[in-house]
Design an enzyme around this catalytic site. Sequence first.
Site, PDB file in Angstrom:
ATOM      1  CD  GLU A 466      -1.922  -2.428   1.463  1.00  0.00           C
ATOM      2  OE1 GLU A 466      -0.633  -2.733   1.736  1.00  0.00           O
ATOM      3  OE2 GLU A 466      -2.360  -3.298   0.890  1.00  0.00           O
ATOM      4  CG  HIS A 536     -12.560  -7.654   5.381  1.00  0.00           C
ATOM      5  ND1 HIS A 536     -11.832  -8.640   6.466  1.00  0.00           N
ATOM      6  CD2 HIS A 536     -11.894  -7.751   4.377  1.00  0.00           C
ATOM      7  CE1 HIS A 536     -10.947  -9.176   5.741  1.00  0.00           C
ATOM      8  NE2 HIS A 536     -11.000  -8.740   4.626  1.00  0.00           N
TER       9      HIS A 536
END
Length: 736
Positions: A466, A536
């Site tokens: 990322e 999540h």
Amino acid sequence: MATTKTDPKLALANGTRKSKVQGALSREQLIQAYRLMYTSRRIDDREILLKRQQKIYFQMSGAGHEAIGVAAGLALRPGYDWFYPYYRDRALCLALGVQPYQMFLQGVGAADDPSSGGRQMPSHWSYPSLHIVTQSSPTGSQILQAVGCAEGGRYLGHHPKAADVPAGVTDYRLFKNVSFQNDEVTYVSLGDGTSSEGEFWEAMNAAALGKLPIIFCVQDNGYAISVPVEVQTAGGSISRLVSGFPNFHFEEVDGTDPVASYAAFQRAARYCREGLGPAFVHAHVIRPYSHSLSDDERLYRPESERERDAQRDPVTRTQMYLLREGILDDKGINQLEKEVEAELQVAVDRALEALPPPPESVMNFVYSPDIDVTSSTFDTPPATESSSDGKKATAKTMADVINGTLRDEMKRDERIVIFGEDVADCSREEYLRQKLVKGKGGVFKLTFGLQNEFGNDRVFNSPLAEAAIVGRATGMATRGLKPVVEIQFFDYIWPAMMQIRDELTTIRWRSNNGFSCPVVIRVAIGGYLTGGAIYHSQCGESIFTHLPGLRVVFPSNALDAAGLLRTAIRCDDPVLFLEHKRLYRESYGRAAYPGPEYMIPFGKAKIVHPGSDLTVITYGAVVPRALQAAQKLEREQGVSVELIDLRSLNPFDWDTIAASVAKTNRALVAYEDTLSWGYGAEIAARIADQLFDQLDAPVRRVAAKDTFVAYQPILEDAILPQPNDLYLAMKELAQY
Ligand SMILES: Cc1ncc(C[n+]2csc(CCOP(=O)(O)OP(=O)(O)O)c2C)c(N)n1
Ligand SMILES: [Mg+2]
């Protein structure tokens, strides 16, 4: 893979080796190299004095690193190649054309300091016309950007038309002076200690994968503050560790020897210019002046070791070399040094008289001064909702309209590139071409079909890294591209936090508008997923709205998602575009695709449900839940709720909030993130501060419990704000 090693023992001191490499530098260049090295050292000395006299506020020396810096500066081309130096690169910057006076201006923090206008510490280089890109203080965060810069240059070489600004456009492109060269090289440097940072390895991998024209220069002085290299780097040699990276050209050189260093850089640059791949120059240097003025190396280095280093001092060695080779005699050396001293004296005297920046300038360049994202330029109507046969166009999901918006924007603007994890249809392009597979296009399919349509140099998968996604995008945007990158789940944005917090958001401000990087980061966010659990379901938008320099938007429905995404792409600031996963395919908020020109300005809220008794301020997935609660309250209790969807969190629409609270005299702020220190805390504080006289009740908040989102749906329901929680809070507030 090519490898060239220069044995440090052979360089300069050894006649046979010397004559072989000397040819690369002419007599004049050698004198020039010495002048630059001597100037660099004497600037350090002058700055140290000025710091002791409290005339400057910080000092970071490049002492011991002068030869490798000058060699790189002479081998590469200012204003043509690109440079991501680090704080020891004073000699490099001088060789590229930075003036000593400009360096002293930085020391005193002058308004006229061309690198930052007094905003950054000295030795944080930034000189746009020379292509020296603004530098921050975190060790190593420049490396991924340099990779992105190299990628950006190559992309522009393959898509030269992307550099044009078509007539009639009003977007970020108007304010970017894009230039590129087909054989350009990007230089990035770092210390030996910094090679331990994860971002360094992400950058090496990306450079090798892309065979990019970038030179990594590790300036190995054997220490990272007090930590010696054998404790820092497994086996004590970074060259050995990186030797397995494919496509690289490797050099290991005595970086105190300008002749050998220049030869190494020339070979490295040639390899990159020929498009063969990246190069790695490992330069052994010394650090004679402690880490900084705050450090005393005698606490951890014995005299004998420091003495050994001093034998290799690049400035004295080069001086000896010039004398021994008969290039300059004593008189010549004295004359050169006197000239430098005189030049520096004038530069210091002038810099000490320079004016500081005015205090009222502190807010300049936090955001683009050229494009106001709240302006009517971004207020365009949706295209007609009827299709050609006169029937109402089909309502599309938020996922569909985001996909459509990306597609239309990519057609309009060739500078847009899309990358991230799994965003391509299929990296093995031949499968697509042979129609063996349909393609993936993102784990939520938001980018489906884009690689197929625009090709894999415009839409591609990145490695699972990322920081690299955001860092590379930042470097590309600095070059004028418009990267629209995806972070697959908000829960995994954290490796990119350094890039976002310390780089992306600060580049324009810290360079005093010398550089900008208007990247769009799309992020799938949020819970209410029934089984999403702790990793999540995260929100956390307030962590990002807390950052000056970053625009943050959070649409709750398809139409807003289309309008806000287009504004995000065309604007001149970095934008965090938060897409709620639960809303991607909900039936709530579907809309016909509003056409290729539909935009919504940032900082404009929407009144979802007008009312007169109580104001609810919210956004994202809480909007449909609050609407449900408001409708029930109206039905059952006759309470009229005004429901405001902020849509854009930074900037946010204070005027709409203030007008509504002035009417209802009651305010509830509702958000999905955890309650304490959340986004609603700021809104509540502002209302309490500025609308105190209008209030008939305390400002209330409804949000998630201060814990994590659990997997078991019963727990998830108990943790996240539900319509009934909102209903009860509204009811109680109305009755207060
Ligand atoms: C991410 C980060 N961690 C820590 C620091 C503090 N710090 C500044 S320089 C430095 C040592 C760097 O050593 P090296 O990379 O070898 O470069 P050198 O200073 O020796 O040239 C440290 C730990 C920082 N600036 N950034
Ligand atoms: Mg070091």
